[in-house]
Design a protein around this motif. Structure first.
Motif, PDB file in Angstrom:
ATOM      1  N   GLU A  71       0.831  -1.200   0.000  1.00  0.00           N
ATOM      2  CA  GLU A  71       0.000   0.000   0.000  1.00  0.00           C
ATOM      3  C   GLU A  71       0.866   1.251   0.000  1.00  0.00           C
ATOM      4  O   GLU A  71       0.606   2.202  -0.751  1.00  0.00           O
ATOM      5  CB  GLU A  71      -0.914  -0.012   1.234  1.00  0.00           C
ATOM      6  CG  GLU A  71      -1.671   1.268   1.488  1.00  0.00           C
ATOM      7  CD  GLU A  71      -2.657   1.637   0.385  1.00  0.00           C
ATOM      8  OE1 GLU A  71      -3.001   2.821   0.289  1.00  0.00           O
ATOM      9  OE2 GLU A  71      -3.069   0.742  -0.381  1.00  0.00           O
ATOM     10  N   VAL A  72       1.915   1.273   0.826  1.00  0.00           N
ATOM     11  CA  VAL A  72       2.801   2.441   0.882  1.00  0.00           C
ATOM     12  C   VAL A  72       3.507   2.643  -0.453  1.00  0.00           C
ATOM     13  O   VAL A  72       3.634   3.771  -0.941  1.00  0.00           O
ATOM     14  CB  VAL A  72       3.845   2.292   2.011  1.00  0.00           C
ATOM     15  CG1 VAL A  72       4.789   3.493   2.021  1.00  0.00           C
ATOM     16  CG2 VAL A  72       3.159   2.168   3.360  1.00  0.00           C
ATOM     17  N   LEU A  73       3.966   1.564  -1.062  1.00  0.00           N
ATOM     18  CA  LEU A  73       4.685   1.676  -2.336  1.00  0.00           C
ATOM     19  C   LEU A  73       3.795   2.147  -3.480  1.00  0.00           C
ATOM     20  O   LEU A  73       4.307   2.572  -4.518  1.00  0.00           O
ATOM     21  CB  LEU A  73       5.336   0.336  -2.690  1.00  0.00           C
ATOM     22  CG  LEU A  73       6.551  -0.050  -1.837  1.00  0.00           C
ATOM     23  CD1 LEU A  73       6.993  -1.469  -2.148  1.00  0.00           C
ATOM     24  CD2 LEU A  73       7.695   0.927  -2.056  1.00  0.00           C
ATOM     25  N   SER A  74       2.484   2.106  -3.287  1.00  0.00           N
ATOM     26  CA  SER A  74       1.592   2.645  -4.314  1.00  0.00           C
ATOM     27  C   SER A  74       1.732   4.165  -4.413  1.00  0.00           C
ATOM     28  O   SER A  74       1.320   4.764  -5.407  1.00  0.00           O
ATOM     29  CB  SER A  74       0.138   2.269  -4.018  1.00  0.00           C
ATOM     30  OG  SER A  74      -0.355   2.960  -2.865  1.00  0.00           O
ATOM     31  N   TYR A  75       2.334   4.788  -3.381  1.00  0.00           N
ATOM     32  CA  TYR A  75       2.572   6.234  -3.384  1.00  0.00           C
ATOM     33  C   TYR A  75       3.971   6.588  -3.911  1.00  0.00           C
ATOM     34  O   TYR A  75       4.343   7.752  -3.929  1.00  0.00           O
ATOM     35  CB  TYR A  75       2.421   6.803  -1.968  1.00  0.00           C
ATOM     36  CG  TYR A  75       1.025   6.693  -1.409  1.00  0.00           C
ATOM     37  CD1 TYR A  75       0.068   7.656  -1.666  1.00  0.00           C
ATOM     38  CD2 TYR A  75       0.664   5.610  -0.610  1.00  0.00           C
ATOM     39  CE1 TYR A  75      -1.221   7.564  -1.151  1.00  0.00           C
ATOM     40  CE2 TYR A  75      -0.624   5.499  -0.085  1.00  0.00           C
ATOM     41  CZ  TYR A  75      -1.555   6.476  -0.358  1.00  0.00           C
ATOM     42  OH  TYR A  75      -2.827   6.376   0.157  1.00  0.00           O
ATOM     43  N   LEU A  76       4.743   5.573  -4.324  1.00  0.00           N
ATOM     44  CA  LEU A  76       6.096   5.806  -4.826  1.00  0.00           C
ATOM     45  C   LEU A  76       6.033   6.356  -6.252  1.00  0.00           C
ATOM     46  O   LEU A  76       5.634   5.653  -7.178  1.00  0.00           O
ATOM     47  CB  LEU A  76       6.893   4.496  -4.790  1.00  0.00           C
ATOM     48  CG  LEU A  76       8.347   4.555  -5.279  1.00  0.00           C
ATOM     49  CD1 LEU A  76       9.170   5.513  -4.435  1.00  0.00           C
ATOM     50  CD2 LEU A  76       8.963   3.152  -5.243  1.00  0.00           C
ATOM     51  N   ASN A  77       6.419   7.611  -6.405  1.00  0.00           N
ATOM     52  CA  ASN A  77       6.322   8.278  -7.713  1.00  0.00           C
ATOM     53  C   ASN A  77       7.564   8.098  -8.573  1.00  0.00           C
ATOM     54  O   ASN A  77       7.481   8.105  -9.800  1.00  0.00           O
ATOM     55  CB  ASN A  77       6.075   9.772  -7.525  1.00  0.00           C
ATOM     56  CG  ASN A  77       4.716  10.067  -6.919  1.00  0.00           C
ATOM     57  OD1 ASN A  77       3.767   9.320  -7.133  1.00  0.00           O
ATOM     58  ND2 ASN A  77       4.618  11.130  -6.146  1.00  0.00           N
TER      59      ASN A  77
END
Length: 214
Positions: A71-77
């Motif tokens: 879930e956190v890595l879904s915010y990795l741009n």
């Protein structure tokens, strides 16, 4: 007849010339490579969730991720790997995150290099977790959750930490597209044979040989 000393001097002169030529080529191709990396980064930023999907699809990296990590890595741009020195004396891995409910950092950095005595040392950005969202503490307090990938940022000694750096530097960073496109079946094949298999394009299916018309 050349003496041993003369031969050694000629070898040292040739080695010095080779070193200078290597540095010139490294600078030249480094600049050419940088141009393509910047272009690739711009294109990736237009694909939502690209890096998070690439991490999840990588057969080895995925084993370090629990559900909250994904879930956190879904915010990795954006992800960048910077080589330290022309002789590749170390690496600086930069993770650029969008605004998220887990931590305040916009950038997380993990750096590997050589210490004064030649040993490998690492340092990283302290993660500024928001209240109640520290994944390291949550994973330690719940037997249902495996260890968090984000513990890697504070792990500076284990073989597991070195393995993550090796995978990112040598596999994910050189060609993230092949992992982004990888299907679940291909991940199994990669794990067995060590060769990634790209996902089949949508709409394309394989037919058993016996069912094909002659």
């Amino acid at each position: 007849m050349d003496t041993l000393e003369n031969v050694q001097l000629k070898l040292e002169t040739m080695n010095a010339q080779a070193d200078r030529a290597y540095l010139r080529l490294s600078r030249k191709f480094g600049q050419l490579r940088l141009h393509h990396l910047e272009r690739r980064n711009l294109l990736i930023q237009n694909i939502p969730g690209f890096w998070g999907q690439a991490f999840q699809n990588h057969p080895q990296l995925s084993s370090f991720l629990n559900n909250q990590d994904k879930e956190v890595l879904s915010y990795l741009n954006s992800l960048e790997v910077e080589e330290l020195g022309l002789a590749r004396l170390g690496y600086k891995i930069k993770f650029y995150f969008g605004r998220n409910p887990y931590f305040q950092n916009k950038v997380l950095i993990k750096e590997y290099g050589c210490g004064p005595s030649g040993q490998v040392v690492s340092r990283s950005t302290p993660i500024q977790w928001l209240p109640g969202h520290d994944l390291q503490s949550l994973s330690q307090g719940s037997p249902e959750n495996s260890r968090s990938f984000f513990g890697w940022f504070s792990n500076h000694s284990s073989i597991e930490s070195d393995k993550i750096v090796e995978i990112i530097n040598e596999e994910l960073w050189p060609n993230p597209l092949q992992y982004y496109l990888m299907s679940e079946g291909a991940r199994v094949e990669k794990g067995k044979e060590g060769k990634p298999v790209p996902a089949r394009p949508p709409g394309e299916t394989s037919e058993p040989a016996d069912n094909k018309s002659n």
